[in-house]
Motif scaffolding. Structure first.
Motif, PDB file in Angstrom:
ATOM      1  N   GLN A   1     -96.063  14.917 -76.150  1.00 51.41           N
ATOM      2  CA  GLN A   1     -95.754  15.327 -74.787  1.00 51.41           C
ATOM      3  C   GLN A   1     -95.720  16.849 -74.710  1.00 51.41           C
ATOM      4  O   GLN A   1     -95.274  17.512 -75.630  1.00 51.41           O
ATOM      5  CB  GLN A   1     -94.391  14.768 -74.345  1.00 51.41           C
TER       6      GLN A   1
ATOM      7  N   GLY B   1     -94.424  19.839 -72.070  1.00 50.47           N
ATOM      8  CA  GLY B   1     -93.723  20.075 -70.811  1.00 50.47           C
ATOM      9  C   GLY B   1     -92.611  21.076 -70.988  1.00 50.47           C
ATOM     10  O   GLY B   1     -92.361  21.559 -72.099  1.00 50.47           O
ATOM     11  N   THR B   2     -91.924  21.407 -69.878  1.00 51.66           N
ATOM     12  CA  THR B   2     -90.794  22.306 -69.971  1.00 51.66           C
ATOM     13  C   THR B   2     -89.674  21.592 -70.717  1.00 51.66           C
ATOM     14  O   THR B   2     -89.667  20.360 -70.812  1.00 51.66           O
ATOM     15  CB  THR B   2     -90.283  22.683 -68.570  1.00 51.66           C
TER      16      THR B   2
ATOM     17  N   CYS C   1     -94.160  21.587 -76.947  1.00 54.26           N
ATOM     18  CA  CYS C   1     -95.235  20.664 -77.256  1.00 54.26           C
ATOM     19  C   CYS C   1     -94.704  19.780 -78.383  1.00 54.26           C
ATOM     20  O   CYS C   1     -94.586  20.222 -79.521  1.00 54.26           O
ATOM     21  CB  CYS C   1     -96.426  21.500 -77.692  1.00 54.26           C
TER      22      CYS C   1
ATOM     23  N   THR D   1     -91.894  10.931 -72.108  1.00 56.00           N
ATOM     24  CA  THR D   1     -92.916   9.952 -71.746  1.00 56.00           C
ATOM     25  C   THR D   1     -93.170   8.946 -72.854  1.00 56.00           C
ATOM     26  O   THR D   1     -93.829   7.946 -72.625  1.00 56.00           O
ATOM     27  CB  THR D   1     -94.248  10.664 -71.435  1.00 56.00           C
TER      28      THR D   1
ATOM     29  N   GLU E   1     -88.210  18.874 -68.615  1.00 51.89           N
ATOM     30  CA  GLU E   1     -89.031  17.661 -68.505  1.00 51.89           C
ATOM     31  C   GLU E   1     -88.981  16.837 -69.780  1.00 51.89           C
ATOM     32  O   GLU E   1     -88.814  15.617 -69.764  1.00 51.89           O
ATOM     33  CB  GLU E   1     -90.499  18.030 -68.228  1.00 51.89           C
ATOM     34  N   VAL E   2     -89.142  17.530 -70.898  1.00 52.21           N
ATOM     35  CA  VAL E   2     -89.214  16.812 -72.167  1.00 52.21           C
ATOM     36  C   VAL E   2     -87.900  16.099 -72.461  1.00 52.21           C
ATOM     37  O   VAL E   2     -87.873  14.977 -72.947  1.00 52.21           O
ATOM     38  CB  VAL E   2     -89.583  17.803 -73.294  1.00 52.21           C
TER      39      VAL E   2
ATOM     40  N   ARG F   1     -92.367  26.249 -72.589  1.00 50.94           N
ATOM     41  CA  ARG F   1     -92.820  24.863 -72.669  1.00 50.94           C
ATOM     42  C   ARG F   1     -92.717  24.384 -74.111  1.00 50.94           C
ATOM     43  O   ARG F   1     -92.841  25.167 -75.044  1.00 50.94           O
ATOM     44  CB  ARG F   1     -94.284  24.742 -72.193  1.00 50.94           C
TER      45      ARG F   1
END
Ligand SMILES: Nc1ncnc2c1ncn2[C@@H]1O[C@H](COP(=O)(O)OP(=O)(O)O)[C@@H](O)[C@H]1O
Ligand SMILES: [Mg+2]
Lengths: 356, 299, 261
Positions: A214, A216-217, A205, A226, A220-221, A203
């Protein structure tokens, strides 16, 4: 409960608050990367976990135990520093043995463990060398072995690869990850290099100015950032300004041309201005039919990067870059040529906040 | 320095003159000649003189004559004062440098200390003797203050500025600052990461100093000690101005010998000088030997 | 990792006391010449003494000569060693450190034996010759400091690039040294010079044994015969040393500023 849990962590230096209330939970055996620009507070968080800085407020728990106010030498943590942290007066073997010696282990146990560690980092012959006789990459591997020799609960790595040259950086990246996997050790890795973070982490950060943007994996990132900061910091990104033509159907206008997005508009209504982001690898040259979007422009610049050719396409007011693979039998297009760029409806990232 | 060979070829192609190498030698030859004529040969000359009698024949008599009790005591006294002032200077100077570098003191302390050390380390010779006479002499300010305020007459308790302890105390005035000047950069060289790496591996502060910091500093400490030793061993002006020729140390003895005040035997003087060269030479030999044994990790 | 701040403070305060008290005491003593009141009488007498002026002038002159000879000797050597003969570095460094190991009194004793009036080079036979010898003896004394200062200064600039640039413009070696290298190590040379001045101005051993009317022997003579004047002289000597070091710091700071710009 998470193996390492950081709650509401704050660090203030004088009048400047460097870490602004960070919450982070790392599972046992997980590899989490703190990614962010230089000066955003990554090192400070790591140093509070290690115990070199005292937290202004907040708690740090390891395996359920509150360690916030423990001294570094009571925490059972391993740490690898950016560079030059090997003890120069000790041989490689003595460096690795240091933590064991301090813990008063028997010499037979130390010798066995040192041997094991040297094999783990694939330098079994170099035990007698001194640090100055090693390359930068070898030094960092020894530093890793030294940190792991005492079987720490958590491994902290603060930009361990930044001082090395590109080739070694990439091979050592894989090696660190392999060692971490084989030992299953909970790891926090700090870097400002997004490629490093994406390729190594369970993950990521993403941090900015002392807070987490954010978590996430890598998938996702990268694909679903986001915040505007994450979208622009992770990966290369084209940002173009657009306007909402119809908020109900996701119709947008970019330089007078109409495109459609399937993603949420983050609450923007018809007529609002918007920032849109497009990854270079999501763009293709040529006109596509069906549900794809097309934008007409002219080729502005062509950068031949080897395996990839990066092409800049100019529209009326904005410009975007896209990547194509190099094909030996197909020379790259020329400047000034008219071109159409197409991309899927789901490839448009709508960034929050008004365009600037 | 690494690519000197490459650049050397650049030079020979770029230089207009046919033999460029002669120019570079011209830069060092005057220096080498100077050190030969005014440093090496004079010393060598004395060493040879120590093994000659007045007529120039080889003899060991001068060396044998060194075993006179006065001379032996002078050597002893000189070595004692030098060792004591070097040791105390090294220990106190080290502590001060530690305080300045690692003591988390306000920002202005360190530059002030360094500037002051620069001045004090060069403030030697005759004026230093004056200063200590005015301070701790029989009518000195501190002597008087101690007597008037505490009723203590330090001279009653055996203190004497014109003695071993007095001279050691005086020499410390330049020895301590010299140590501070030499050791501060060495302490700066201790990386924060070493201390932190040792702490996170479970070591205590004491273990860090014993296993890492002191071994790393050892060659610097040893070298500084030797420099301090030689510094006070060869010093004469302060002692001479302080005590006249009443204090029996080797430099004052040699000084008197050279002035022809005492012994009227120049060859014995050469032997005295040889003894001094030997002592500083041997102490430096010990330093080189010790630091080569402990400093294998130094490039 | 927080350490107690008491111990460092105690150390620094102890150091300050040890170094300031003798200065204060000396200053106080120097004011006590007239009974019952403080005055600068001792300073007036000292500064008005023609012997003071003569010996100080002489020592200052010798110091300047020492600096000139020292710079002329050290700069080309350090430059050439850095640029073309790095293999010689250990030898040169060893030689420059020797004066810290061989006591001054031994060196000057060697001079007296080698260069006396009946030797092959009778430097001590004449006053001028002895002045030259005294200057040279001071050059050896100052060698460790001068060399270190210049060498550090040369390392801080890119000697090679500067030299190549000058060479490509057709400059000769002596010209390069004088017009390109020297101005760039000006600060280092000045530091070394002031340090040399501080060392030389009150030097006793060599001047006394070579029998020259220098400031050091004058100080010693006053010390042996007077009570309050020596204290005034000590304060003056300290002020000179302080001025030299202050100038070094000043030029050092200026050098850093010009480099930053
Ligand atoms: N000991 C300290 N004292 C004062 N400020 C500090 C200290 N350590 C770090 N900082 C400040 O905190 C900020 C964040 O630093 P750091 O955590 O090292 O950032 P990063 O590792 O993300 O580059 C920086 O602006 C730095 O100046
Ligand atoms: Mg950092």
């Amino acid at each position: 409960m998470a193996f390492l849990s950081i709650e509401k962590l704050v660090k203030t230096f004088g009048t400047q608050t460097t870490v602004k209330g960070v919450d982070l939970a790392v599972e046992r055996g997980e590899f989490v990367t703190l990614l962010g620009p230089s000066g955003c507070g990554k090192t400070t968080i790591l140093r509070m976990v290690a115990g070199f800085e005292t937290a202004t407020s907040g708690t740090i728990r390891i395996d359920g135990k509150d360690v916030t106010d423990l001294k570094p030498n009571q925490r059972n943590i391993g740490m690898v520093f950016q560079a030059y942290a090997l003890f120069p007066n000790m041989s490689v073997a003595d460096n690795i043995a240091f933590g064991l010696k301090v813990a008063k282990k028997s010499s037979a146990e130390i010798a066995a463990r040192v041997k094991e560690m040297l094999e783990l980092i694939k330098l079994p012959q170099l035990g007698e060398r001194y640090p100055y006789q090693l390359s930068g990459g070898q030094q960092q591997r020894v530093a890793l072995a030294r940190a792991l020799a005492v079987k720490p609960q958590i491994l902290l790595l603060d930009e361990p690869l930044s001082a090395l040259d590109a080739k070694i950086r990439i091979s050592l990246r894989d090696e660190i990850r392999a060692v971490q996997r084989s030992l299953g050790i909970t790891t926090i890795f700090v870097t400002h290099d997004q490629e490093e973070a994406l390729s190594m982490s369970d993950r990521i950060c993403v941090m900015n100015e002392g807070h987490i943007e954010q978590l996430g994996t890598p998938f996702e990132v990268y694909n679903y950032p986001t915040t505007r900061f994450v979208a622009s910091f992770v990966g290369t990104l084209n940002i173009v300004n657009g306007k909402v033509a119809d908020s109900a159907t996701g119709k947008l206008l970019v330089d007078g041309q109409e495109i459609v997005t399937s993603r949420s508009l983050n609450g923007a209504s018809t007529g609002d201005a918007l920032s849109l982001a497009l990854r270079p690898e999501a763009l293709t040259m040529g006109r596509a039919n069906g549900l794809s979007n097309n934008l007409d422009g002219t080729i502005d610049e062509v950068h031949f990067l080897g395996s990839v050719v990066r092409i800049r396409v100019k529209f009326k007011d904005s410009a975007i870059s896209l990547d194509t693979f190099n094909k030996p039998h197909l020379p790259p297009p020329e400047r000034g040529q008219p071109v159409t760029v197409n991309f899927g409806r789901e490839d448009i990232l709508v960034l929050d906040g008004a365009p600037n | 320095m690494t690519n000197s060979s490459i650049t050397d070829t650049n030079f020979s192609t770029a230089a207009v003159r046919p033999r460029p190498i002669s120019w570079s030698w011209l830069g060092v030859v005057p220096f080498l000649l100077f050190t030969l004529m005014f440093l090496l040969l004079p010393a060598a000359n004395l060493i040879i003189g120590a093994f000659q009698d007045a007529a120039g024949n080889f003899t060991l008599q001068n060396i044998a004559n060194l075993s006179q009790p006065t001379i032996l005591r002078a050597y002893q006294m000189s070595i004692g004062i030098s060792a004591a002032s070097a040791f105390l200077g090294a220990v106190i100077g080290f502590a001060l440098a530690l305080a300045a570098v690692l003591g988390r003191l306000p920002r202005w302390v360190r530059p002030s200390l360094m500037t002051f050390s620069g001045v004090a380390s060069q403030f030697a010779g005759v004026p230093l003797a004056f200063a200590f006479l005015a301070t701790l002499g029989r009518t000195g300010l501190v002597t008087a203050l101690l007597f008037n305020i505490f009723g203590i007459n330090i001279y009653r308790y055996g203190f004497n500025l014109l003695s071993f302890s007095g001279l050691t105390l005086t020499y410390l005035y330049f020895q301590i600052p010299l140590m501070v000047l030499i050791l501060t950069p060495a302490l700066d060289g201790l990386k924060r990461e070493w201390r932190e790496a040792s702490a996170i591996l479970g070591a205590s502060t004491w273990q860090y100093w014993r296993m890492i910091a002191l071994p790393i500093l050892w060659p610097s400490l040893l070298g500084a000690f030797m420099l301090l030793f030689a510094n006070s061993f060869g010093a004469i002006a302060t002692a001479y101005a302080l005590t006249g020729s009443s204090l029996n140390i080797i430099t004052i003895l040699l000084y008197a010998q050279i002035r022809g005040d005492v012994l009227h035997d120049p060859n014995l003087g050469y032997a005295l000088a040889l003894g001094m060269i030997l002592i500083t030479g041997i102490s430096n030999g010990i330093y080189i030997w010790l630091s080569s044994r402990t400093g294998r990790w130094i490039r | 990792m927080k350490q107690s701040r008491i111990a460092p403070w105690i150390g620094v305060i102890f150091g300050a006391i040890y170094f300031l008290v003798p200065l204060i005491a000396t200053f106080e003593f120097s004011l006590r010449m007239e009974r019952g009141r403080y005055s600068f009488e001792a300073y007036r007498i000292v500064l008005g003494d023609p012997n003071f002026q003569a010996s100080f002038g002489y020592s200052a002159f010798i110091a300047v000569c020492t600096i000139i000879v020292g710079v002329a000797l050290v700069v080309p050597t350090a430059y050439v060693v850095q640029l073309k003969l790095p293999k010689l570095r250990p030898v040169i460094e060893f030689l420059t450190l020797l004066p810290l190991v061989i006591p001054a009194i031994v060196i000057v004793f060697g001079y007296l034996r080698m260069y006396n009036s009946s030797s092959w080079l009778p430097l001590t036979g004449s006053a001028r010759g002895t002045d030259v010898l005294l200057t040279f003896s001071y050059v050896t004394l100052a060698l460790p400091y001068m060399y270190r200062s210049v060498d550090t200064g040369l390392r801080a600039i890119d000697v090679r690039t500067l030299t190549e640039a000058a060479q490509s413009l057709g400059s000769s070696w002596p010209r390069i040294l004088l017009t390109v290298i020297l101005p760039n190590v000006r600060v280092a040379v000045l530091s070394g010079s002031f340090l040399t001045f501080a060392i030389v101005i009150g030097e006793f051993t060599m001047a006394s044994l070579l029998n020259r009317p220098a400031f050091g022997p004058y100080l010693q003579l006053i010390g042996a015969n007077r009570a309050y004047e020596p204290a005034a002289l000590a304060i003056i000597a300290f002020a000179i040393t302080w001025a030299c070091m202050g100038l070094i710091n000043l030029f050092g700071a200026m050098g850093q500023q010009t480099q930053r710009r």
